[in-house]
Design an enzyme around this catalytic site. Structure first.
Site, short mmCIF file in Angstrom:
data_model
loop_
_atom_site.label_atom_id
_atom_site.label_comp_id
_atom_site.label_asym_id
_atom_site.label_seq_id
_atom_site.Cartn_x
_atom_site.Cartn_y
_atom_site.Cartn_z
N GLU A 1 61.37 48.42 65.26
CA GLU A 1 60.26 49.21 65.42
C GLU A 1 59.62 49.14 66.73
O GLU A 1 59.58 48.07 67.41
CB GLU A 1 59.30 48.81 64.38
CG GLU A 1 59.67 48.70 62.85
CD GLU A 1 58.59 47.74 62.00
OE1 GLU A 1 57.77 48.91 61.46
OE2 GLU A 1 58.63 46.60 62.00
N HIS B 1 63.17 43.02 53.11
CA HIS B 1 63.81 44.21 53.06
C HIS B 1 65.25 44.25 53.60
O HIS B 1 66.01 44.79 53.08
CB HIS B 1 62.87 44.91 54.56
CG HIS B 1 61.65 45.14 54.11
ND1 HIS B 1 61.00 45.32 52.82
CD2 HIS B 1 60.59 45.30 55.14
CE1 HIS B 1 59.79 45.64 52.89
NE2 HIS B 1 59.23 45.43 54.19
#
Length: 459
Positions: free
Chosen positions: A213, A237
């Site tokens: 990210e 995740h």
């Protein structure tokens, strides 16, 4: 039009003034309302220790920030069903009374959906309060990750939930599983006969899962200081993505079949070796609000893991994720071993881009034009799920809220999955690697290259 096949609902949202509620939950409610997927009769009660000055205005602002295409009629109706009641773990009497009154208003058969978007340490006291106030009966409870902070706290949280709720009432959210692109992994593997036979150790050299990210922690210093990247992203995740990629064909595509198949993968995973895990922290993290001056909390993780099944034995899975990195990606790369030595050590790759517009890329070798028999790299790609007249995909939280209303647990994690993943990750928590610095906008600390030759498809 609203869904008349759904029971009336009273939604109770803890953490209703928090970041996740503003960015994900209330946009999810709005999208369900706009698409006609909410029941005719419903109410939303936000709750927390302190009442906002104007809860409805706060939600309206969050929704307008989240979308440039707001239908004012839908928004007005949604806001008219919102209220806020102060509560905490010690005193939930006013909230319980508000829930009872809302159930009477929306219908005698109304179902209560409790959404717990609070830090792990606040979960157990809140759950006990539900029991004392009688709010758990016939309710469904949605629990946000991370589910505890380690193996012991996870088991304590699960025990607290089980004192009040049955497993069929508990919905543990990992919103990656609600993403259309992640679900497409199942269709790609099991609906295409040429891919599934190649999807195993005899052909594959490695599998890489990348979720970098570009964002920093963006005002979430308190959350990151208590959680860190490993607990926030890897135990949830990335491991859930690994489960979808590595599972055997489910016995059937329902909540038991899919979750059994994932659980079997996790059961076969080796506990992580701290020597094969790299932690990093981006330069500038210590200047963020809410961060201790001497913090050694990791904002980057790279790890090598193995799944000891016949299909995957000795094939490394490489996981990489972090904040303030060089790109925003959700990329799975399957690297195939060279089949012969005729053209040198050529590596083919299948690349899954699990973005909002998912694609599959093929990285192949073809003959270079000319008189010789040299080869060159060629690339082909196409969108997954693109077709004329196809229904727009549901956003992750929109899909997951819809599934909770329908009582479908397929895309939620089960207690045994959570427990096993903490077992796998606990060695790293017990013996964490050194936290190394890395420049913002980079691909993490240089030490990560010792694990593998990292790449993204456009490197």
């Amino acid at each position: 039009m609203p869904r008349r096949d759904l029971s009336p609902h009273v939604f109770v949202v803890f953490g209703a003034t928090g970041d996740l509620a503003a960015r994900m939950l209330f946009p999810g409610f709005y999208q369900l309302a706009a698409s006609g997927r909410l029941p005719d009769d419903y109410a939303i009660i936000g709750s927390g220790r302190h009442a906002p000055e104007d809860f409805r205005d706060t939600v309206a602002t969050a929704l307008r920030d989240a979308s440039d295409d707001i239908d004012d009629n839908v928004l007005t109706d949604l806001l008219g069903r919102l209220s806020f009641v102060v509560s905490d773990a010690d005193d939930g009497a006013d909230l319980a009374a508000a829930v009872r009154h809302s159930r009477e208003d929306v219908g005698p058969d109304a179902r209560v959906l409790i959404y717990l978007s609070v830090p792990p340490e606040a979960m157990e006291p809140m759950i006990d309060m539900f029991g004392r106030e009688g709010m758990a009966e016939d309710a469904r409870v949605v629990v946000e990750k991370p589910f505890g902070t380690d193996l012991q706290s996870s088991r304590e949280l699960d025990a607290a939930l089980k004192r009040i709720f049955d497993e069929t009432q508990i919905y543990r959210v990992d919103h990656f599983l609600g993403k259309e692109a992640v679900q497409n992994i199942l269709a790609l593997r099991f609906a295409n006969g040429f891919l599934e036979p190649a999807w195993h150790a005899g052909n594959l050299e490695s599998i890489q899962i990348d979720v970098p990210e570009t964002l920093t922690i963006e005002g979430r210093g308190g959350f990151y200081e208590s959680t860190g990247c490993f607990r926030d992203m890897v135990t949830t995740h990335l491991c859930q993505l690994l489960g979808m990629i590595a599972m055997e064909p489910p016995a059937r595509l329902d909540e038991k079949g899919l979750r059994d198949a994932k659980a079997a993968v996790f059961e076969a995973m080796r506990p992580m070796d701290p020597q094969r895990v790299v932690f990093g922290q981006y330069d500038g993290y210590l200047d963020e609000d809410g961060v201790a001056d001497d913090s050694d909390v990791e904002t980057f993780v790279a790890a090598e893991v193995f799944v000891d099944t016949e299909r995957w034995r000795d094939v490394p899975f490489y996981l990489r994720t972090g904040k303030a990195m060089g790109d925003n990606r959700r990329t799975v790369t399957l690297t195939f071993a060279a089949s012969t030595d005729l053209f040198g050590a050529q590596r083919n790759r299948v690349v899954l881009e699990l973005t909002d517009e998912p694609t599959i890329g093929l990285h192949l070798a073809a003959k270079r034009p000319g008189p010789g028999l040299d080869v060159m790299a060629v690339h082909a790609g196409f969108g997954m799920g693109e077709s004329e007249g196809a229904e727009a995909p549901m956003e992750a939280y929109e899909r997951l809220l819809f599934d909770v209303m329908r009582g479908d647990q397929m895309l939620f994690t089960r207690a045994d999955e959570v427990d096993r993943l903490w077992q796998i990750c606990q060695p790293v928590l017990d013996n964490p690697p050194e936290v190394r610095s890395y420049p913002a906008g980079s691909w993490g600390p240089a030490a990560a290259t010792a694990l593998t030759d990292w790449h993204l498809p456009d490197d």
